[in-house]
Design a protein around this motif. Structure first.
Motif, mmCIF file in Angstrom:
data_model
loop_
_atom_site.group_PDB
_atom_site.id
_atom_site.type_symbol
_atom_site.label_atom_id
_atom_site.label_comp_id
_atom_site.label_asym_id
_atom_site.label_seq_id
_atom_site.Cartn_x
_atom_site.Cartn_y
_atom_site.Cartn_z
ATOM 1 N N PHE A 34 52.827 78.172 59.960
ATOM 2 C CA PHE A 34 51.412 78.469 60.188
ATOM 3 C C PHE A 34 50.667 77.199 60.584
ATOM 4 O O PHE A 34 49.946 77.166 61.587
ATOM 5 N N LEU A 35 50.842 76.150 59.796
ATOM 6 C CA LEU A 35 50.126 74.900 60.071
ATOM 7 C C LEU A 35 50.612 74.252 61.370
ATOM 8 O O LEU A 35 49.819 73.684 62.112
ATOM 9 N N PHE A 36 51.908 74.365 61.638
ATOM 10 C CA PHE A 36 52.442 73.797 62.875
ATOM 11 C C PHE A 36 51.784 74.452 64.086
ATOM 12 O O PHE A 36 51.368 73.782 65.022
ATOM 13 N N TYR A 37 51.656 75.762 64.052
ATOM 14 C CA TYR A 37 51.016 76.448 65.169
ATOM 15 C C TYR A 37 49.525 76.128 65.244
ATOM 16 O O TYR A 37 48.940 76.139 66.318
ATOM 17 N N MET A 38 48.929 75.861 64.120
ATOM 18 C CA MET A 38 47.506 75.522 64.112
ATOM 19 C C MET A 38 47.263 74.136 64.722
ATOM 20 O O MET A 38 46.374 73.966 65.537
ATOM 21 N N VAL A 39 48.049 73.148 64.294
ATOM 22 C CA VAL A 39 47.779 71.763 64.699
ATOM 23 C C VAL A 39 48.675 71.275 65.829
ATOM 24 O O VAL A 39 48.416 70.225 66.416
ATOM 25 N N LYS A 40 49.760 72.017 66.111
ATOM 26 C CA LYS A 40 50.691 71.696 67.200
ATOM 27 C C LYS A 40 51.287 70.291 67.098
ATOM 28 O O LYS A 40 51.498 69.618 68.089
ATOM 29 N N GLN A 75 51.732 69.207 52.530
ATOM 30 C CA GLN A 75 51.602 68.462 51.278
ATOM 31 C C GLN A 75 50.208 68.653 50.685
ATOM 32 O O GLN A 75 50.054 68.854 49.480
ATOM 33 N N GLU A 76 49.201 68.587 51.534
ATOM 34 C CA GLU A 76 47.824 68.790 51.080
ATOM 35 C C GLU A 76 47.647 70.189 50.504
ATOM 36 O O GLU A 76 46.966 70.361 49.487
ATOM 37 N N VAL A 77 48.255 71.194 51.124
ATOM 38 C CA VAL A 77 48.175 72.567 50.609
ATOM 39 C C VAL A 77 48.704 72.613 49.181
ATOM 40 O O VAL A 77 48.054 73.151 48.279
ATOM 41 N N LYS A 113 43.348 88.460 42.425
ATOM 42 C CA LYS A 113 42.680 89.508 43.207
ATOM 43 C C LYS A 113 43.377 89.735 44.547
ATOM 44 O O LYS A 113 43.170 90.753 45.187
ATOM 45 N N SER A 114 44.155 88.760 44.956
ATOM 46 C CA SER A 114 44.960 88.885 46.178
ATOM 47 C C SER A 114 46.375 88.460 45.817
ATOM 48 O O SER A 114 46.627 87.958 44.732
ATOM 49 N N SER A 115 47.286 88.635 46.755
ATOM 50 C CA SER A 115 48.658 88.195 46.492
ATOM 51 C C SER A 115 48.716 86.670 46.518
ATOM 52 O O SER A 115 47.834 86.009 47.077
ATOM 53 N N GLN A 116 49.749 86.126 45.912
ATOM 54 C CA GLN A 116 49.921 84.678 45.935
ATOM 55 C C GLN A 116 50.046 84.178 47.374
ATOM 56 O O GLN A 116 49.520 83.125 47.708
ATOM 57 N N LYS A 117 50.733 84.963 48.194
ATOM 58 C CA LYS A 117 50.913 84.558 49.587
ATOM 59 C C LYS A 117 49.572 84.497 50.307
ATOM 60 O O LYS A 117 49.296 83.529 51.022
ATOM 61 N N THR A 118 48.730 85.484 50.134
ATOM 62 C CA THR A 118 47.411 85.492 50.766
ATOM 63 C C THR A 118 46.590 84.303 50.302
ATOM 64 O O THR A 118 45.938 83.625 51.089
ATOM 65 N N ALA A 150 45.931 77.127 53.033
ATOM 66 C CA ALA A 150 46.465 76.488 54.245
ATOM 67 C C ALA A 150 45.448 76.540 55.375
ATOM 68 O O ALA A 150 45.257 75.558 56.103
ATOM 69 N N ARG A 151 44.785 77.669 55.503
ATOM 70 C CA ARG A 151 43.745 77.809 56.539
ATOM 71 C C ARG A 151 42.624 76.791 56.316
ATOM 72 O O ARG A 151 42.187 76.127 57.244
ATOM 73 N N ASN A 152 42.173 76.677 55.064
ATOM 74 C CA ASN A 152 41.112 75.727 54.758
ATOM 75 C C ASN A 152 41.547 74.286 54.987
ATOM 76 O O ASN A 152 40.765 73.462 55.470
ATOM 77 N N VAL A 153 42.795 73.989 54.668
ATOM 78 C CA VAL A 153 43.321 72.645 54.914
ATOM 79 C C VAL A 153 43.324 72.354 56.418
ATOM 80 O O VAL A 153 42.938 71.275 56.859
#
Length: 175
Positions: free
Chosen positions: A19-25, A35-37, A51-56, A62-65
């Motif tokens: 996910f992060l690789f595709y975000m930041v390329k 690591q920050e995540v 309230k949500s799954s651990q994955k979500t 990760a999105r916020n990072v």
């Protein structure tokens, strides 16, 4: 917490990285962001309410990072505006010609060789400031130093770099 953390890491590490690789390329930046995540996961797991799954939850972190990473860089809208030549209404070609690339590579190699003459602290500060493009405040925060110490270490490191680069260039010109 250790077993929960290990489980999260084992289950989702590859997905978060992709996910992060595709975000930041950038593989290196994605690895840093992963690591920050997990640092944020360790700090905030006690607040996870289920309230949500651990994955979500993990992907929202990760999105916020990734967003925080983009905010630290120049805004994407600003980058697009800068690449547009308003006088000709065309996108500027910002890629260097092969000759410029060769010169840049030689300069980078010279800098990297000269970095070996700096102390470890000087090297860390120079890399953070000029390669990772962190601000003085960010570098101080990362290292747990005062801004004054970062500035002093940077100044001394640049002085060593300049001296070594001048000496290497003189040697190359002499031979």
């Amino acid at each position: 917490m250790d077993s929960i953390f290990d489980e999260l890491y084992e289950k989702y590490h590859q997905d978060v990285f992709q996910f992060l690789f595709y975000m930041v390329k950038s593989r290196e930046q994605a690895e840093d962001l992963v690591q920050e995540v997990y640092i944020r996961v360790l700090k905030s797991y006690k607040n996870f309410e289920g309230k949500s799954s651990q994955k979500t939850w993990l992907f929202s972190i990760a999105r916020n990072v990734a967003i925080d990473s983009f905010r630290k860089q120049k805004g994407w809208k600003q980058r697009i505006i800068e690449r547009f030549d308003w006088s000709t209404q065309q996108v500027k070609d910002t890629y260097p010609i092969p000759e410029e690339v060769t010169i840049q590579k030689e300069e980078y190699q010279l800098i990297y060789r000269c970095l070996d003459h700096c102390t470890l602290d000087q090297r860390i500060v120079i890399v953070m400031r000029y390669i990772q493009e962190l601000s003085i405040a960010e570098t101080a925060e990362v290292l747990g130093w005062t801004e004054s110490k970062v500035k002093t270490t940077q100044h001394r490191g640049l002085k060593v770099l300049r001296k070594e680069m001048e000496e290497m260039m003189e040697k190359e010109e002499g031979s």
